[in-house]
Design an enzyme around this catalytic site. Sequence first.
Site, PDB file in Angstrom:
ATOM      1  N   TYR A  75       0.852  -1.194   0.000  1.00 34.62           N
ATOM      2  CA  TYR A  75       0.000   0.000   0.000  1.00 34.62           C
ATOM      3  C   TYR A  75       0.883   1.237   0.000  1.00 34.62           C
ATOM      4  CZ  TYR A  75      -5.044  -0.260   0.113  1.00 34.62           C
ATOM      5  OH  TYR A  75      -6.355  -0.349  -0.261  1.00 34.62           O
ATOM      6  N   GLU A  77      -0.515   4.810  -0.472  1.00 31.87           N
ATOM      7  CA  GLU A  77      -1.307   6.034  -0.653  1.00 31.87           C
ATOM      8  C   GLU A  77      -0.465   7.252  -0.330  1.00 31.87           C
ATOM      9  OE1 GLU A  77      -5.116   6.354   1.290  1.00 31.87           O
ATOM     10  OE2 GLU A  77      -5.578   4.293   0.704  1.00 31.87           O
ATOM     11  N   ASP A 252      -6.524  15.116 -23.675  1.00 31.03           N
ATOM     12  CA  ASP A 252      -6.486  13.681 -23.409  1.00 31.03           C
ATOM     13  C   ASP A 252      -5.801  13.019 -24.604  1.00 31.03           C
ATOM     14  OD1 ASP A 252      -6.986  10.999 -23.093  1.00 31.03           O
ATOM     15  OD2 ASP A 252      -9.144  11.216 -22.761  1.00 31.03           O
ATOM     16  N   THR A 281      -3.421   7.347 -21.488  1.00 35.13           N
ATOM     17  CA  THR A 281      -3.223   5.958 -21.091  1.00 35.13           C
ATOM     18  C   THR A 281      -1.747   5.662 -21.326  1.00 35.13           C
ATOM     19  OG1 THR A 281      -3.604   5.160 -23.326  1.00 35.13           O
ATOM     20  CG2 THR A 281      -5.529   5.260 -21.890  1.00 35.13           C
ATOM     21  N   LYS A 284      -1.599   2.288 -25.069  1.00 34.38           N
ATOM     22  CA  LYS A 284      -1.997   2.348 -26.487  1.00 34.38           C
ATOM     23  C   LYS A 284      -0.731   2.581 -27.321  1.00 34.38           C
ATOM     24  CE  LYS A 284      -6.701   3.560 -25.191  1.00 34.38           C
ATOM     25  NZ  LYS A 284      -7.804   4.532 -25.235  1.00 34.38           N
ATOM     26  N   ARG A 290      -1.002  -1.561 -19.007  1.00 34.56           N
ATOM     27  CA  ARG A 290      -2.346  -0.995 -18.927  1.00 34.56           C
ATOM     28  C   ARG A 290      -2.389  -0.001 -17.771  1.00 34.56           C
ATOM     29  NH1 ARG A 290      -6.626  -1.983 -21.487  1.00 34.56           N
ATOM     30  NH2 ARG A 290      -5.329  -3.195 -22.880  1.00 34.56           N
TER      31      ARG A 290
END
Length: 489
Positions: A75, A77, A252, A281, A284, A290
């Site tokens: 974790y 955060e 974007d 992203t 692509k 991903r």
Amino acid sequence: MPTPPTNAGIAGGAAAESTAFNAALAVVRQVEPRIADAIAAELTAQRESLKLIASENYASPATLLAMGNWLSDKYAEGTIGRRFYAGCQHVDTIEAIAAEHARVLFGAPHAYLQPHSGIDANLVAFWAILAHRIESPTLDRIGARHVNDLTDADWATLRADLGQQRMLGMALDAGGHLTHGFRPNISGKMFHQQSYGVDPTTGLLDYDSLRATAREFRPLIIVGGYSAYPRRVNFALMREIADEVGATLLVDMAHFAGLVAGKVLTGDHDPVPHAHITTTTTHKTLRGPRGGMVLCQDEYAEHVDRGCPMVLGGPLPHVMAAKAVALAEARTDTFRDYAQRVVDNACALADGLLRRGNRLVTGGTDNHLILIDVTTHGLTGRQAEAALLDAGIVTNRNAIPNDPNGAWYTSGIRIGTPALTTRGLDATDMDQIAELITTTLHHTQPGADAGGNPSKAKYRLDAAIATKVAAEAGDLLEDHPLYGDVALT
Ligand SMILES: *Cc1c(COP(=O)(O)O)cnc(C)c1O
């Protein structure tokens, strides 16, 4: 001479890749053999598929292998050096390296590597803009340091204010994305949205009408970028329009980040220096794992970094490790060469399709994707997509401007060259693919439903043609092995 599809040098050599994937599968097989089998079968399926899906690619073995490990257990955060959890020093190292690669590669003042996907990156950007432009000024005006210090009445007013903001995004049938303010997506529920589109005759982005709409609508945010627009966009001009109406420019670049990274899209066509915030992203054209990423000017950095836990769950350190590897790859000359070949191949494919009588939206391409208007073949996008799949060619249907068949059946087929270029296919291969696509569409007829009425889904494709095209597509792929050095035992 095709460039090898794998990044053997980076991954440590062909034999090492094969050994690594086989060892990983053997370990998985001991626990749940069906999963090991499905993973192995996916490699076979990908090897056998002529993948023209514009949003997909093949990541390098080094990128893939960086994800399969114990970083997933952590974790983390918070942000680099400021975590809500103890023991994050190695995640800090990884996130910092990934962010540095991103800043250098794109020339961005700030990079945030935590978004889990492109949609998440946009959510982070939306809320950073709302925080910077609506929430912070309200706190300043009231003299409060934190939202927790507001009275219930002030808080209610602020919340109402956040819900009253306007967004201007590219129309869906012009190539925009659902996250750019459309009702089925949360962006459309958060913002009052209006669209800008393309000229109905040329299919090209209409900047004059965009400017006019922006002047009238006065949006808080103008969103640039697309999923299905086959041309370059002038982001310098979009910034000029945004400045004129006091809007934040969010671009974007999910689809074309690899072309920006590879310096094919530069100057006015590179969004990063012009946009206040750029989202993307990483899987692509950028050819990474991903995931998503946000780049921004310094004024938005603090709010962007609050993405987790604002709208994101805990970061995925193993995916950030893979992002760092892919971004390192994207900084090489090999990647620049790749990006140029993606566009060269798209142009060759477009030429081949046009020479064989196909109609392309905007008449061609100057990026990685092409939209074929299949109505000239008497077909809907849905019929064409299914027929091509029968012939071994994987594409996806897509609306075209003012689509007569709507967003479900559509009238277009979207194809792109990022994946096949990674496999090493060249311009000659693209001409052969244009022939295969045209032959298939030419031999496909619209079908009828059970009652004999014309159907937008049913079609008839000559079986002999389907077999012949699929065999030729198979030969083409055999000449260009995918993950060629990886032999699963
Ligand atoms: C693909 C895409 C997205 C969504 O990315 P996910 O990783 O699937 O969430 C967002 N915006 C644009 C323009 C895209 O093309």
